[in-house]
Each structure stands twice: as structure tokens, then as C-alpha cells.
Design an enzyme around this catalytic site. Structure first.
Site, PDB file in Angstrom:
ATOM      1  N   LEU A   1      59.252 -81.431 115.248  1.00  0.00           N
ATOM      2  CA  LEU A   1      59.892 -80.224 114.749  1.00  0.00           C
ATOM      3  C   LEU A   1      59.112 -79.790 113.510  1.00  0.00           C
ATOM      4  O   LEU A   1      58.601 -80.629 112.762  1.00  0.00           O
ATOM      5  CB  LEU A   1      61.362 -80.483 114.367  1.00  0.00           C
ATOM      6  CG  LEU A   1      62.331 -80.849 115.497  1.00  0.00           C
ATOM      7  CD1 LEU A   1      63.713 -81.152 114.917  1.00  0.00           C
ATOM      8  CD2 LEU A   1      62.426 -79.733 116.527  1.00  0.00           C
ATOM      9  N   ASP A   2      59.012 -78.483 113.295  1.00  0.00           N
ATOM     10  CA  ASP A   2      58.337 -77.992 112.094  1.00  0.00           C
ATOM     11  C   ASP A   2      59.022 -78.544 110.850  1.00  0.00           C
ATOM     12  O   ASP A   2      60.215 -78.877 110.864  1.00  0.00           O
ATOM     13  CB  ASP A   2      58.374 -76.463 112.044  1.00  0.00           C
ATOM     14  CG  ASP A   2      57.539 -75.822 113.128  1.00  0.00           C
ATOM     15  OD1 ASP A   2      56.664 -76.498 113.685  1.00  0.00           O
ATOM     16  OD2 ASP A   2      57.789 -74.628 113.423  1.00  0.00           O
ATOM     17  N   LYS A   3      58.276 -78.598 109.768  1.00  0.00           N
ATOM     18  CA  LYS A   3      58.798 -79.118 108.497  1.00  0.00           C
ATOM     19  C   LYS A   3      60.157 -78.532 108.150  1.00  0.00           C
ATOM     20  O   LYS A   3      61.082 -79.254 107.768  1.00  0.00           O
ATOM     21  CB  LYS A   3      57.795 -78.814 107.372  1.00  0.00           C
ATOM     22  CG  LYS A   3      58.303 -79.148 105.983  1.00  0.00           C
ATOM     23  CD  LYS A   3      57.306 -78.718 104.919  1.00  0.00           C
ATOM     24  CE  LYS A   3      57.862 -78.962 103.517  1.00  0.00           C
ATOM     25  NZ  LYS A   3      56.908 -78.505 102.462  1.00  0.00           N
TER      26      LYS A   3
END
Length: 340
Positions: free
Chosen positions: A148-150
Site C-alpha cells: 500500500l502507498d505510504k
């Protein structure tokens, strides 16, 4: 003057001393390469035999530089630091001998990389799981089968042994086409899609900025299939022309490309609120909101995206595992403000 710095092979730096060159080798190189290497780093390279003058290595840092000298620096391959365990709290939804399922918070990078060598989910997992994580992903990504993106929150599964890693990776590669894998996200977007539900089928590849993604023509060399299914769940601040200022949308992935939902929603004209990469041009939309909602939107500093559902087959038992993570507090505040 000295000739300009010349670049030779990928890890080789070549300089030629002009008629004004003088002084110790380490001092001269520190001057010539100011901003690239410290004098201490240059001294270490000389002592390690990485610097030669006129083809002769194993020289002393104090060796004098003379006009016409050809100095070559052979840089060693950079080594990525092996991640260490860090006592970072984890919201564990489930754990057994094969896998661990967590709810990732916003701001947590999944694995170490440039600019984020510490403080990542991997560092937290190493501390929590010890040596039990799968090694297939390598030292920087032990057990990681998806990301998942940051600044995206939500459910993630991590493998704790190689057999589980292979089984889970196969499920993610299949995208749920022949198995029970499901991934569903909640996103708060600007405006409202014309259709209340639909499919975005638009290939993705690298953008002009290589850290970003963009919709590409199928013929493009780096174009990769990307399919997102969406459904409008709730509309906020509907207007007489049957449009809305914002909407809560549920997205389900048929493929799993980097930034897929963010790019696809922006592609159809409805970028995520707070998305500085793909929705910056829509920031002025906030001026149309009531004061209270506008203030909350102004403080929302990440893309409004939450991976609320993850379903997969357990790699050992074959049981279908289903997990959901509640809406994070910041997104719930955003939604509540948009409702007012």
C-alpha cells in the site's frame, strides 16, 4: 584550470590534473569533488586501493598531485543497508505460523528504500516476528507480497514462511480471477462520476516523473493492463445540476498496479481529495464548500484512500480468510465534514 570532471564507466570517476595542480592527493580530490565526497570518504577510498594515479593504486593520501596526473576513482557498488527490527506498534488483525494480517496506518512506508531506510513496516515486522518472515522478498522486503502507498491506510497480509509467500503471491498475481482473492478500497473523490458504477480499463505506465504513473496507450512499451471497478456509495453537497462537490466511492481492483486507483480516478476527472500528485489542480474545488468542510479539507494532507477489505485463501488450510479495517479517524472526519 583543471579539466572538467569526466564520467567514465558507471562506477568510475576520472580526473586529469592540469598545470596548476598541487598539494596532497586527498586534499586536491576533496576540492575537485566538493559536494560529492567528504575528505574523510576520499581518504578511505585511497587507503582501500580504489584510487589510482597513472595506473598505480595502493598510494598514500598524502601523495603529491602533479600536473598531467590521471586520477581514477573506482567506486565500490553501493550496498543497501540490511533492515533492522524497530519497536514500531502494529495493529494486528490476525496472526498464525504462516502469516500476519495488519491494519496499516497512514504515513508508514511498507519497505526500506531511498530516503526511508528505517521506520518502515518491514522494520516493525522484523521486531515483531523475529526471524520467521519469508526470505523470498529479499532482505529489504521479507514477507511482502503486496503493498500500500505510504499514505494509504488499510489491510495488508505478510507471509511468515516461503511456502506461504509463494501461495499468497500466486493469488495476488491471479488478481482473484480464479480464486477468492478480493481487494476493496474506499476513496473520497472530487465531484461525482456520471455513472454511479462502472469500470475503468486504462493501461498504466511510468509518467514523465518516474515516481508517478500515467495512463498510456496500449501500444506503449511500458503499458500494463489496469482495470478498476468503482461504485458511488455516497454523494456530498449535491447541486441543482445533479452534480456533487465530492463523493465516497468504493473501488475494487482487477489488477494491482502502482497508484492504480489514484491515477484511474484522476483519469476520469475525479481525483482523490488530498492527492498532491494526481489531484493538485482540483484544490480550488474546496472554495465551493461550506467554511467548516473547507477547513477540514485544507488540513487533510494525504490521499483519501483506505484499503478496507482483503480476502484470500489461507496458504496452509485453504480456508477463505476475510478481513476488514474500519474507516480511519482522519477520513471519517473528512466524510462527516462533507456531510454538513
Amino acid at each position: 584550470m583543471n579539466e572538467p570532471f569526466k564520467q567514465g564507466e558507471a562506477n568510475r570517476k576520472v580526473l586529469e590534473a592540469d598545470e596548476t595542480a598541487e598539494g596532497r592527493l586527498d586534499a586536491w580530490l576533496a576540492t575537485m569533488l566538493e559536494g560529492e565526497f567528504s575528505r574523510n570518504r576520499i581518504k578511505s577510498l585511497i587507503e582501500e586501493g580504489a584510487v589510482s594515479i597513472n595506473g598505480v593504486a595502493k598510494i598514500e593520501p598524502k601523495r603529491k598531485v602533479r600536473p598531467g596526473d590521471l586520477i581514477v576513482i573506482d567506486l565500490p557498488e553501493p550496498l543497501d543497508p540490511e533492515p533492522q527490527g524497530e519497536d514500531i506498534p502494529l495493529d494486528v488483525l490476525y496472526e498464525d505460523e504462516d502469516l500476519i494480517v495488519i491494519a496499516k496506518p497512514a504515513g508508514l512506508v511498507v519497505h526500506p528504500g531511498a530516503g526511508n531506510w528505517t521506520g518502515t513496516l518491514v522494520n516493525a515486522l522484523i521486531h515483531h516476528c523475529g526471524d520467521s518472515l519469508s526470505g523470498i522478498g529479499g532482505v529489504r522486503r521479507p514477507g511482502i507480497v503486496h503493498r500500500l502507498d505510504k499514505d494509504t491506510t488499510g489491510v495488508m497480509v505478510v507471509a511468515k514462511n516461503d511456502a506461504a509467500h509463494r501461495h499468497l503471491a500466486d493469488q495476488f498475481a491471479d488478481h482473484g480471477r480464479t480464486g477468492p482473492l478480493e481487494r476493496a478500497y474506499q476513496a473520497v473523490v472530487w465531484g461525482r462520476p456520471r455513472q454511479l458504477h462502472g469500470t475503468i480499463d486504462a493501461p498504466l505506465g511510468r509518467g514523465a516523473d518516474r515516481t508517478k504513473r500515467a495512463v498510456k496507450r496500449e501500444q506503449s512499451e511500458d503499458a500494463r493492463e489496469a482495470i478498476t471497478h468503482f461504485e458511488v456509495i455516497e454523494r456530498f453537497h449535491e447541486r441543482p445540476d445533479a452534480t456533487s462537490l465530492a463523493s465516497l466511492v468504493e473501488c475494487r481492483l482487477e489488477t494491482g498496479r502502482t497508484h492504480q486507483i489514484r491515477v484511474h480516478m484522476a483519469h476520469i476527472g475525479h481525483p482523490l481529495i488530498g492527492d498532491a500528485d494526481y489531484g493538485a489542480a482540483f484544490k480550488t474545488k474546496a472554495n465551493l464548500l461550506p467554511d467548516s468542510a473547507r477547513a477540514v479539507v485544507a488540513l487533510f494532507d494525504r490521499q483519501a484512500l483506505h484499503a478496507f477489505l482483503l480476502q484470500f485463501e489461507h496458504p496452509r488450510t485453504g480456508e477463505v480468510m476475510h478481513f476488514e479495517a474500519p474507516m480511519p479517524e482522519d477520513m471519517q472526519r473528512l466524510i462527516d465534514a462533507l456531510k454538513d
